[in-house]
Design a protein around this motif. Structure first.
Motif, PDB file in Angstrom:
ATOM      1  N   ASN A 149       6.831   0.149  -1.758  1.00 47.65           N
ATOM      2  CA  ASN A 149       5.704   0.762  -2.458  1.00 47.65           C
ATOM      3  C   ASN A 149       5.712   0.288  -3.916  1.00 47.65           C
ATOM      4  O   ASN A 149       6.074   1.019  -4.823  1.00 47.65           O
ATOM      5  CB  ASN A 149       5.777   2.280  -2.370  1.00 47.65           C
ATOM      6  CG  ASN A 149       4.502   2.945  -2.822  1.00 47.65           C
ATOM      7  OD1 ASN A 149       3.653   2.336  -3.469  1.00 47.65           O
ATOM      8  ND2 ASN A 149       4.367   4.218  -2.495  1.00 47.65           N
ATOM      9  N   LYS A 150       5.318  -0.961  -4.122  1.00 47.59           N
ATOM     10  CA  LYS A 150       5.305  -1.572  -5.459  1.00 47.59           C
ATOM     11  C   LYS A 150       4.382  -0.798  -6.404  1.00 47.59           C
ATOM     12  O   LYS A 150       4.693  -0.635  -7.580  1.00 47.59           O
ATOM     13  CB  LYS A 150       4.864  -3.036  -5.343  1.00 47.59           C
ATOM     14  CG  LYS A 150       4.843  -3.791  -6.636  1.00 47.59           C
ATOM     15  CD  LYS A 150       6.219  -4.253  -7.023  1.00 47.59           C
ATOM     16  CE  LYS A 150       6.165  -5.206  -8.208  1.00 47.59           C
ATOM     17  NZ  LYS A 150       7.457  -5.768  -8.518  1.00 47.59           N
ATOM     18  N   ARG A 151       3.272  -0.326  -5.885  1.00 47.14           N
ATOM     19  CA  ARG A 151       2.325   0.431  -6.722  1.00 47.14           C
ATOM     20  C   ARG A 151       2.984   1.674  -7.318  1.00 47.14           C
ATOM     21  O   ARG A 151       2.796   1.985  -8.491  1.00 47.14           O
ATOM     22  CB  ARG A 151       1.099   0.823  -5.903  1.00 47.14           C
ATOM     23  CG  ARG A 151       0.037   1.526  -6.732  1.00 47.14           C
ATOM     24  CD  ARG A 151      -1.172   1.866  -5.925  1.00 47.14           C
ATOM     25  NE  ARG A 151      -1.800   0.627  -5.494  1.00 47.14           N
ATOM     26  CZ  ARG A 151      -2.900   0.555  -4.784  1.00 47.14           C
ATOM     27  NH1 ARG A 151      -3.500   1.652  -4.407  1.00 47.14           N
ATOM     28  NH2 ARG A 151      -3.404  -0.601  -4.438  1.00 47.14           N
ATOM     29  N   TYR A 152       3.773   2.374  -6.512  1.00 48.86           N
ATOM     30  CA  TYR A 152       4.466   3.570  -6.995  1.00 48.86           C
ATOM     31  C   TYR A 152       5.464   3.204  -8.093  1.00 48.86           C
ATOM     32  O   TYR A 152       5.515   3.848  -9.139  1.00 48.86           O
ATOM     33  CB  TYR A 152       5.170   4.267  -5.824  1.00 48.86           C
ATOM     34  CG  TYR A 152       6.018   5.440  -6.217  1.00 48.86           C
ATOM     35  CD1 TYR A 152       5.437   6.610  -6.705  1.00 48.86           C
ATOM     36  CD2 TYR A 152       7.409   5.393  -6.111  1.00 48.86           C
ATOM     37  CE1 TYR A 152       6.213   7.696  -7.072  1.00 48.86           C
ATOM     38  CE2 TYR A 152       8.187   6.473  -6.469  1.00 48.86           C
ATOM     39  CZ  TYR A 152       7.587   7.631  -6.950  1.00 48.86           C
ATOM     40  OH  TYR A 152       8.357   8.697  -7.311  1.00 48.86           O
TER      41      TYR A 152
ATOM     42  N   TYR B 282      14.004   6.538  -5.782  1.00 45.85           N
ATOM     43  CA  TYR B 282      13.284   5.582  -4.948  1.00 45.85           C
ATOM     44  C   TYR B 282      14.208   4.452  -4.509  1.00 45.85           C
ATOM     45  O   TYR B 282      14.208   4.052  -3.345  1.00 45.85           O
ATOM     46  CB  TYR B 282      12.061   5.028  -5.687  1.00 45.85           C
ATOM     47  CG  TYR B 282      11.268   4.096  -4.810  1.00 45.85           C
ATOM     48  CD1 TYR B 282      10.358   4.598  -3.889  1.00 45.85           C
ATOM     49  CD2 TYR B 282      11.482   2.730  -4.848  1.00 45.85           C
ATOM     50  CE1 TYR B 282       9.660   3.753  -3.042  1.00 45.85           C
ATOM     51  CE2 TYR B 282      10.792   1.877  -3.999  1.00 45.85           C
ATOM     52  CZ  TYR B 282       9.882   2.394  -3.109  1.00 45.85           C
ATOM     53  OH  TYR B 282       9.205   1.554  -2.253  1.00 45.85           O
TER      54      TYR B 282
END
Length: 123
Positions: A24-27, A53
């Motif tokens: 989840n790069k966006r997170y 994470y």
């Protein structure tokens, strides 16, 4: 496994060193991006969320970088979870390119050369 906890996409050299992008790069990017001056509480909270994470993704080490004011808090939280943090060591290679009109355009190429372990002073 080393997890990329930076906002940047991995270079070819970094990917060849078995670093992987977060699922989840966006997170991750949302936790690394600041639109206002953060409080100490903000920094501790984001660092804790990033470290959690990394733990969730089973990382035993991470590549870090970004807002310098966040990094000590992040290193601290990662260390609490037995996750090693590393900075990328890059060389900046300057290249001059002559344009058709005779002007010179200077470009910088960032070449990944290795890692520097991120540590906090003991004293």
């Amino acid at each position: 496994m080393m997890l990329n906890l930076t906002q940047h996409i991995l270079t070819k050299e970094q990917a060849q060193n078995r670093i992987i992008e977060p699922l989840n790069k966006r997170y991750v990017c949302s936790l690394l991006t600041f639109y206002d001056i953060p409080t100490e509480s903000d920094l501790k909270n984001r660092a804790s969320q990033l470290a959690d994470y990394a733990l969730h993704e089973n990382a035993d080490s991470v590549l870090i970088g970004g807002a310098m004011y966040l990094m000590p808090f992040l290193i601290f939280e990662l260390n609490k979870r037995n996750i090693d943090a590393y900075y990328s060591f890059t060389k900046r290679i300057s290249k001059d390119v002559i344009q058709k009109d005779g002007r010179v355009k200077k470009t910088l190429i960032f070449k990944h050369c290795g890692f520097v372990k991120a540590t906090l002073p003991k004293e």
